[in-house]
Design an enzyme around this catalytic site. Structure first.
Site, PDB file in Angstrom:
ATOM      1  N   LYS A  77      21.897 -23.251  15.046  1.00  0.00           N
ATOM      2  CA  LYS A  77      21.825 -21.897  14.497  1.00  0.00           C
ATOM      3  C   LYS A  77      20.346 -21.541  14.395  1.00  0.00           C
ATOM      4  O   LYS A  77      19.503 -22.430  14.348  1.00  0.00           O
ATOM      5  CB  LYS A  77      22.466 -21.894  13.096  1.00  0.00           C
ATOM      6  CG  LYS A  77      22.853 -20.537  12.575  1.00  0.00           C
ATOM      7  CD  LYS A  77      24.318 -20.230  12.796  1.00  0.00           C
ATOM      8  CE  LYS A  77      24.670 -18.870  12.222  1.00  0.00           C
ATOM      9  NZ  LYS A  77      26.093 -18.566  12.377  1.00  0.00           N
ATOM     10  N   LEU A 178      38.080  -5.238   4.549  1.00  0.00           N
ATOM     11  CA  LEU A 178      38.656  -4.572   5.719  1.00  0.00           C
ATOM     12  C   LEU A 178      37.541  -4.194   6.690  1.00  0.00           C
ATOM     13  O   LEU A 178      37.379  -3.040   7.078  1.00  0.00           O
ATOM     14  CB  LEU A 178      39.451  -3.333   5.282  1.00  0.00           C
ATOM     15  CG  LEU A 178      40.661  -3.622   4.401  1.00  0.00           C
ATOM     16  CD1 LEU A 178      41.206  -2.334   3.795  1.00  0.00           C
ATOM     17  CD2 LEU A 178      41.757  -4.340   5.186  1.00  0.00           C
TER      18      LEU A 178
HETATM   19  N1  LIG Z   1      33.066 -11.169  13.048  1.00  0.00           N
HETATM   20  C1  LIG Z   1      33.329 -12.394  13.439  1.00  0.00           C
HETATM   21  O1  LIG Z   1      33.592 -12.661  14.613  1.00  0.00           O
HETATM   22  C2  LIG Z   1      33.343 -13.523  12.433  1.00  0.00           C
HETATM   23  C3  LIG Z   1      33.481 -14.838  12.885  1.00  0.00           C
HETATM   24  C4  LIG Z   1      33.552 -15.885  11.965  1.00  0.00           C
HETATM   25  C5  LIG Z   1      33.433 -15.598  10.607  1.00  0.00           C
HETATM   26  N2  LIG Z   1      33.267 -14.304  10.185  1.00  0.00           N
HETATM   27  C6  LIG Z   1      33.152 -14.067   8.744  1.00  0.00           C
HETATM   28  O2  LIG Z   1      34.216 -13.220   8.325  1.00  0.00           O
HETATM   29  C7  LIG Z   1      33.790 -12.363   7.282  1.00  0.00           C
HETATM   30  C8  LIG Z   1      34.038 -10.910   7.689  1.00  0.00           C
HETATM   31  O3  LIG Z   1      33.319 -10.659   8.878  1.00  0.00           O
HETATM   32  P1  LIG Z   1      33.276  -9.183   9.518  1.00  0.00           P
HETATM   33  O4  LIG Z   1      32.655  -9.367  10.856  1.00  0.00           O
HETATM   34  O5  LIG Z   1      34.607  -8.542   9.380  1.00  0.00           O
HETATM   35  O6  LIG Z   1      32.232  -8.505   8.549  1.00  0.00           O
HETATM   36  P2  LIG Z   1      32.123  -6.950   8.163  1.00  0.00           P
HETATM   37  O7  LIG Z   1      30.777  -6.805   7.559  1.00  0.00           O
HETATM   38  O8  LIG Z   1      32.519  -6.089   9.311  1.00  0.00           O
HETATM   39  O9  LIG Z   1      33.264  -6.765   7.053  1.00  0.00           O
HETATM   40  C9  LIG Z   1      33.178  -7.218   5.746  1.00  0.00           C
HETATM   41  C10 LIG Z   1      33.929  -6.234   4.863  1.00  0.00           C
HETATM   42  O10 LIG Z   1      33.997  -6.774   3.537  1.00  0.00           O
HETATM   43  C11 LIG Z   1      33.742  -5.712   2.631  1.00  0.00           C
HETATM   44  N3  LIG Z   1      33.284  -6.300   1.363  1.00  0.00           N
HETATM   45  C12 LIG Z   1      32.051  -6.729   1.031  1.00  0.00           C
HETATM   46  N4  LIG Z   1      32.041  -7.195  -0.238  1.00  0.00           N
HETATM   47  C13 LIG Z   1      33.300  -7.069  -0.695  1.00  0.00           C
HETATM   48  C14 LIG Z   1      33.927  -7.381  -1.920  1.00  0.00           C
HETATM   49  N5  LIG Z   1      33.239  -7.920  -2.936  1.00  0.00           N
HETATM   50  N6  LIG Z   1      35.243  -7.101  -2.060  1.00  0.00           N
HETATM   51  C15 LIG Z   1      35.949  -6.554  -1.045  1.00  0.00           C
HETATM   52  N7  LIG Z   1      35.407  -6.229   0.142  1.00  0.00           N
HETATM   53  C16 LIG Z   1      34.104  -6.489   0.318  1.00  0.00           C
HETATM   54  C17 LIG Z   1      32.736  -4.828   3.331  1.00  0.00           C
HETATM   55  O11 LIG Z   1      32.717  -3.529   2.793  1.00  0.00           O
HETATM   56  C18 LIG Z   1      33.252  -4.875   4.773  1.00  0.00           C
HETATM   57  O12 LIG Z   1      34.190  -3.839   5.017  1.00  0.00           O
HETATM   58  C19 LIG Z   1      32.323 -12.718   7.033  1.00  0.00           C
HETATM   59  O13 LIG Z   1      32.259 -13.676   6.010  1.00  0.00           O
HETATM   60  C20 LIG Z   1      31.895 -13.332   8.338  1.00  0.00           C
HETATM   61  O14 LIG Z   1      30.810 -14.237   8.166  1.00  0.00           O
HETATM   62  C21 LIG Z   1      33.228 -13.276  11.066  1.00  0.00           C
END
Ligand SMILES: NC(=O)c1ccc[n+]([C@@H]2O[C@H](COP(=O)([O-])OP(=O)(O)OC[C@H]3O[C@@H](n4cnc5c(N)ncnc54)[C@H](O)[C@@H]3O)[C@@H](O)[C@H]2O)c1
Length: 353
Positions: A77, A178
Site C-alpha cells: 500500500k 449508502l
Molecule cells: N469502493 C470499494 O471498492 C471498496 C472496497 C473495499 C472496501 N471498501 C470500504 O467500504 C466502505 C464504503 O466504501 P464506499 O466506496 O462505498 O465509500 P463511499 O465514500 O462512497 O460511501 C460511504 C458512505 O457512508 C456514509 N457515511 C459516512 N459516515 C457515516 C455514518 N457515521 N453513518 C452512516 N453513514 C455514513 C457516507 O455519507 C457515504 O455515503 C469504506 O469503508 C471502504 O473503505 C470499499
C-alpha cells in the site's frame, strides 16, 4: 508500530520530490505470493509518524486480503502525505509514478481514499505497474460493483451457516452507509427478497434511497440501525463500526459489510463470539474490489473477475466452518487461512526453475 520493531515488512520506501511537494511512503509487507498490490491513499496526515503507521497497517492488511482472495499477489500500500485538494497535480502524480516504476514491479498501485481512476491514468504515464485505471484505458473502472457483489456473497454464506439457506429472503438487513458500495448492495438485497433498513449521514444518499428504493426504511443514524430489529448488520461506511459500545447493543445475528477495519480493536472478535453474533471477516467479504482491479494485470475481463468475486461465498463458508471446528473466531480463522496460503504457496518459490 515501527518498521524494525514490528519486524514484518519486506520493504518500506520513502519518496520525495520537493518541486511538486510529493511526500510518499510505499509499504511492501509481503511478495510471497507475487507483486504487492494495494492502493494509494492521499491524505493530510497530522505527522510523518501517522502516515508511516497507516501505510504499515494497510499494507499488512492487503497481504492478508489478497492471499484470502486467491490472488497471485502480495500485499502493499502507499500513502501520499498532504491534502489532495491543495497539492494534487499532474507533476506530483507523475513523480509518484516514477517512484512506483523504480520498484521494478515489486509493487502495483491502485486507487484508495483521495485517489481516483483519473489519477491512476496520470500515474500510468510514468509506470506500467498501476491498476484501477479508467475503462477508456483498459481499466476495470468502478471497483465498488464487485465489492458489493462480494459482500453479498459473503452475507449469503453467513446466512446459510446460521439459518440453513444461502439467501436473505425475508430477513431484515441493516445497511449503514449508502455510498458507492452500499447502493449496489441494497440492489442485490432487494432483488434477493430481503427487507432493507438503512442510514447515511449524507442527505444526498438518503434522497437516492427514497427515489430508487421507496421500500427501504430509513433510520436516523447507525445507533438507531443497530438497536432496531435487524437480522443482519452491514457496515458500509467507516472503520471501527464494531466496538465496545456497538457490539453489546447489536441485535443482528450476522455482521457482513464492506467497511474496512470494522473491529475497533483486538478482542472485539471474541465479544462477538460471546454474544453469538456471526461475523464474516471484513477483508474477506470486501475483497471483490481488489479482485476487480487485479484482473487488469491480465487485461480486464469483467466476467472472469465476477466469477472470482463469487468465490467469496465458498471462502466465507470454509472460514465459518473452520472457526466452528477449531473453536476460534471467524476473524482468527481468516487470518489462519491467509497465513497458511502465504506460507504454502510462497514456499514454492524455493523450488529452483
Ligand atoms: N469502493 C470499494 O471498492 C471498496 C472496497 C473495499 C472496501 N471498501 C470500504 O467500504 C466502505 C464504503 O466504501 P464506499 O466506496 O462505498 O465509500 P463511499 O465514500 O462512497 O460511501 C460511504 C458512505 O457512508 C456514509 N457515511 C459516512 N459516515 C457515516 C455514518 N457515521 N453513518 C452512516 N453513514 C455514513 C457516507 O455519507 C457515504 O455515503 C469504506 O469503508 C471502504 O473503505 C470499499
Amino acid at each position: 508500530m515501527g518498521v524494525f520493531t514490528d519486524g514484518s515488512h519486506e520493504q518500506v520506501v520513502f519518496c520525495q520530490d520537493r518541486a511538486s511537494g510529493l511526500k510518499a511512503i510505499i509499504g511492501i509487507y509481503s511478495t510471497a505470493l507475487g507483486p504487492a498490490l494495494g492502493g494509494t491513499r492521499f491524505y493530510p496526515y497530522a505527522s510523518e509518524e501517522e502516515a508511516l503507521h497507516d501505510v504499515l497497517d494497510l499494507s499488512r492488511g492487503m497481504a492478508y486480503k489478497n492471499a484470502l482472495a486467491g490472488l497471485d499477489l502480495g500485499g502493499g500500500k502507499a500513502v501520499i502525505w498532504g491534502d489532495p485538494e491543495q497539492i494534487k497535480s499532474e507533476q506530483l502524480l507523475r513523480a509518484y509514478g516514477r517512484f512506483v516504476q523504480s520498484l521494478g514491479g515489486r509493487y502495483y498501485t491502485a486507487c484508495d481514499v483521495g485517489t481516483y481512476v483519473q489519477d491512476m491514468d496520470i500515474v500510468a504515464r510514468e509506470t506500467q505497474f498501476v491498476t484501477g485505471r479508467s475503462v477508456e484505458y483498459g481499466g476495470a473502472g468502478d471497483s465498488s460493483i464487485l465489492t458489493a457483489w462480494g459482500v453479498f456473497q459473503g452475507m449469503r454464506a453467513a446466512a446459510e451457516h446460521r439459518w440453513g439457506a444461502p439467501s436473505l429472503k425475508g430477513k431484515r438487513v441493516g445497511v449503514a452507509g449508502l455510498g458507492k458500495v452500499g447502493k449496489y448492495l441494497v440492489a442485490h438485497l432487494v432483488e434477493d427478497g430481503a427487507e432493507v433498513v438503512a442510514t447515511d449521514v449524507s442527505p444526498k444518499a438518503l434522497e437516492w434511497a427514497k427515489a430508487s428504493y421507496p421500500q427501504v426504511s430509513l433510520v436516523a443514524d447507525a445507533t438507531a440501525l443497530i438497536t432496531s430489529d435487524i437480522d443482519v448488520y452491514a457496515p458500509c461506511a467507516l472503520g471501527g463500526a464494531l466496538n465496545d459500545d456497538t457490539v453489546p447493543a447489536l441485535r443482528a445475528q450476522i455482521v457482513a459489510g464492506a467497511a474496512n477495519n470494522q473491529l475497533a480493536h483486538t478482542g472485539i472478535e471474541k465479544l462477538l463470539v460471546d454474544r453469538g453474533i456471526l461475523y464474516a471477516p471484513d477483508y474477506l467479504v470486501n475483497s471483490g474490489g481488489v479482485i476487480q482491479v487485479a484482473d487488469e494485470i491480465d487485461g480486464f475481463n469483467f466476467d472472469r473477475a465476477k466469477l472470482r468475486a463469487t468465490k467469496i461465498y465458498d471462502t466465507t463458508k470454509r472460514i465459518l466452518e473452520l472457526a466452528d471446528t477449531e473453536g476460534i473466531s471467524p476473524a482468527a480463522a481468516a487470518d489462519r487461512l491467509a497465513e497458511q496460503r502465504m506460507a504454502e504457496v510462497g514456499r514454492l518459490r524455493t523450488i529452483r526453475i
